[in-house]
Design a protein around this motif. Structure first.
Motif, PDB file in Angstrom:
ATOM      1  N   ILE A   5      -1.904  23.002   3.698  1.00 26.96           N
ATOM      2  CA  ILE A   5      -0.605  23.567   4.058  1.00 26.96           C
ATOM      3  C   ILE A   5      -0.398  24.739   3.111  1.00 26.96           C
ATOM      4  N   VAL A   6      -0.315  25.942   3.652  1.00 26.75           N
ATOM      5  CA  VAL A   6      -0.209  27.126   2.817  1.00 26.75           C
ATOM      6  C   VAL A   6       1.254  27.541   2.696  1.00 26.75           C
ATOM      7  N   GLU A   7       1.694  27.664   1.459  1.00 24.02           N
ATOM      8  CA  GLU A   7       3.037  28.171   1.171  1.00 24.02           C
ATOM      9  C   GLU A   7       2.870  29.500   0.437  1.00 24.02           C
ATOM     10  N   ARG A   8       3.564  30.508   0.897  1.00 29.08           N
ATOM     11  CA  ARG A   8       3.525  31.840   0.291  1.00 29.08           C
ATOM     12  C   ARG A   8       4.719  31.960  -0.661  1.00 29.08           C
ATOM     13  N   ILE A   9       4.403  32.021  -1.959  1.00 32.52           N
ATOM     14  CA  ILE A   9       5.422  31.989  -3.005  1.00 32.52           C
ATOM     15  C   ILE A   9       5.386  33.313  -3.774  1.00 32.52           C
ATOM     16  N   ASP A  10       6.552  33.782  -4.131  1.00 32.18           N
ATOM     17  CA  ASP A  10       6.681  35.019  -4.896  1.00 32.18           C
ATOM     18  C   ASP A  10       5.870  34.934  -6.189  1.00 32.18           C
ATOM     19  N   LYS A  11       5.048  35.934  -6.429  1.00 35.22           N
ATOM     20  CA  LYS A  11       4.177  35.928  -7.620  1.00 35.22           C
ATOM     21  C   LYS A  11       4.963  35.875  -8.927  1.00 35.22           C
ATOM     22  N   ASP A  12       6.215  36.311  -8.911  1.00 32.69           N
ATOM     23  CA  ASP A  12       7.037  36.250 -10.119  1.00 32.69           C
ATOM     24  C   ASP A  12       7.346  34.811 -10.534  1.00 32.69           C
ATOM     25  N   LEU A  13       7.160  33.872  -9.626  1.00 35.74           N
ATOM     26  CA  LEU A  13       7.440  32.459  -9.911  1.00 35.74           C
ATOM     27  C   LEU A  13       6.191  31.683 -10.331  1.00 35.74           C
ATOM     28  N   GLN A  14       5.062  32.356 -10.371  1.00 39.17           N
ATOM     29  CA  GLN A  14       3.781  31.689 -10.603  1.00 39.17           C
ATOM     30  C   GLN A  14       3.777  30.798 -11.843  1.00 39.17           C
ATOM     31  N   VAL A  15       4.352  31.262 -12.944  1.00 39.89           N
ATOM     32  CA  VAL A  15       4.324  30.464 -14.181  1.00 39.89           C
ATOM     33  C   VAL A  15       5.205  29.214 -14.084  1.00 39.89           C
ATOM     34  N   LEU A  16       6.146  29.199 -13.139  1.00 37.39           N
ATOM     35  CA  LEU A  16       7.066  28.064 -13.003  1.00 37.39           C
ATOM     36  C   LEU A  16       6.536  26.969 -12.077  1.00 37.39           C
ATOM     37  N   ILE A  17       5.559  27.289 -11.246  1.00 33.07           N
ATOM     38  CA  ILE A  17       5.113  26.356 -10.201  1.00 33.07           C
ATOM     39  C   ILE A  17       4.489  25.075 -10.772  1.00 33.07           C
ATOM     40  N   PRO A  18       3.655  25.114 -11.803  1.00 32.34           N
ATOM     41  CA  PRO A  18       3.128  23.844 -12.331  1.00 32.34           C
ATOM     42  C   PRO A  18       4.237  22.869 -12.742  1.00 32.34           C
ATOM     43  N   GLY A  19       5.263  23.360 -13.419  1.00 38.05           N
ATOM     44  CA  GLY A  19       6.381  22.494 -13.802  1.00 38.05           C
ATOM     45  C   GLY A  19       7.129  21.977 -12.593  1.00 38.05           C
ATOM     46  N   PHE A  20       7.320  22.835 -11.600  1.00 39.75           N
ATOM     47  CA  PHE A  20       7.977  22.428 -10.364  1.00 39.75           C
ATOM     48  C   PHE A  20       7.192  21.309  -9.687  1.00 39.75           C
ATOM     49  N   MET A  21       5.875  21.437  -9.644  1.00 39.69           N
ATOM     50  CA  MET A  21       5.059  20.395  -9.006  1.00 39.69           C
ATOM     51  C   MET A  21       5.099  19.096  -9.814  1.00 39.69           C
ATOM     52  N   ASP A  22       5.140  19.187 -11.146  1.00 39.81           N
ATOM     53  CA  ASP A  22       5.284  17.979 -11.973  1.00 39.81           C
ATOM     54  C   ASP A  22       6.587  17.254 -11.642  1.00 39.81           C
ATOM     55  N   ILE A  23       7.658  18.019 -11.494  1.00 37.05           N
ATOM     56  CA  ILE A  23       8.957  17.426 -11.139  1.00 37.05           C
ATOM     57  C   ILE A  23       8.884  16.784  -9.760  1.00 37.05           C
ATOM     58  N   THR A  24       8.199  17.431  -8.841  1.00 34.94           N
ATOM     59  CA  THR A  24       8.055  16.868  -7.488  1.00 34.94           C
ATOM     60  C   THR A  24       7.321  15.532  -7.533  1.00 34.94           C
ATOM     61  N   HIS A  25       6.277  15.441  -8.347  1.00 38.41           N
ATOM     62  CA  HIS A  25       5.549  14.160  -8.494  1.00 38.41           C
ATOM     63  C   HIS A  25       6.474  13.084  -9.076  1.00 38.41           C
ATOM     64  N   LYS A  26       7.313  13.450 -10.021  1.00 38.35           N
ATOM     65  CA  LYS A  26       8.267  12.489 -10.594  1.00 38.35           C
ATOM     66  C   LYS A  26       9.270  12.048  -9.529  1.00 38.35           C
ATOM     67  N   GLU A  27       9.725  12.986  -8.716  1.00 37.32           N
ATOM     68  CA  GLU A  27      10.678  12.645  -7.655  1.00 37.32           C
ATOM     69  C   GLU A  27      10.055  11.699  -6.635  1.00 37.32           C
ATOM     70  N   ILE A  28       8.768  11.834  -6.387  1.00 32.34           N
ATOM     71  CA  ILE A  28       8.075  10.905  -5.490  1.00 32.34           C
ATOM     72  C   ILE A  28       8.156   9.495  -6.062  1.00 32.34           C
ATOM     73  N   LYS A  29       7.866   9.346  -7.342  1.00 31.78           N
ATOM     74  CA  LYS A  29       7.930   8.028  -7.979  1.00 31.78           C
ATOM     75  C   LYS A  29       9.354   7.480  -7.962  1.00 31.78           C
ATOM     76  N   ASP A  30      10.319   8.349  -8.233  1.00 27.46           N
ATOM     77  CA  ASP A  30      11.725   7.918  -8.210  1.00 27.46           C
ATOM     78  C   ASP A  30      12.147   7.495  -6.804  1.00 27.46           C
ATOM     79  N   LEU A  31      11.672   8.206  -5.805  1.00 27.84           N
ATOM     80  CA  LEU A  31      12.001   7.859  -4.421  1.00 27.84           C
ATOM     81  C   LEU A  31      11.357   6.534  -4.031  1.00 27.84           C
TER      82      LEU A  31
END
Length: 100
Positions: A5-31
């Motif tokens: 699944i390809v998501e096109r994300i603004d390159k200015d956000l590139q440094v933030l994406i790893p942290g965002f994905m970590d939070i998403t994994h935590k939200e999966i566990k919380d859910l």
């Protein structure tokens, strides 16, 4: 494993994406925990958070999943939330970010 699944994300956000994905994994566990406990208010809040943060970063498909989780939990549709959780896990496994 299915197609990416390809998501096109603004390159200015590139440094933030790893942290965002970590939070998403935590939200999966919380859910998962909220579903075990049958706590649909927590599940709705998690769906709301996923929706909002995903759309802020430009993850359109993830935002849609979050919206469906929030809505289904608000309607106390446990099985639908469980199905959306499985879609969320699949999404996280298959997402590929392209920075534009």
């Amino acid at each position: 494993m299915g197609l990416k699944i390809v998501e096109r994300i603004d390159k200015d956000l590139q440094v933030l994406i790893p942290g965002f994905m970590d939070i998403t994994h935590k939200e999966i566990k919380d859910l998962e925990q909220a579903l075990v406990l049958g706590d649909m208010s927590v599940a709705a809040r998690i769906g709301h958070n996923i929706k909002g943060s995903a759309l802020n970063y430009g993850f359109v498909h993830l935002g849609d999943i979050g919206r469906r989780i929030e809505s289904s939990a608000a309607q106390n549709r446990h099985k639908k939330v469980q199905a959306e959780l499985e879609m969320l896990k699949d999404y996280v496994d298959r997402v590929e970010v392209t920075f534009v």
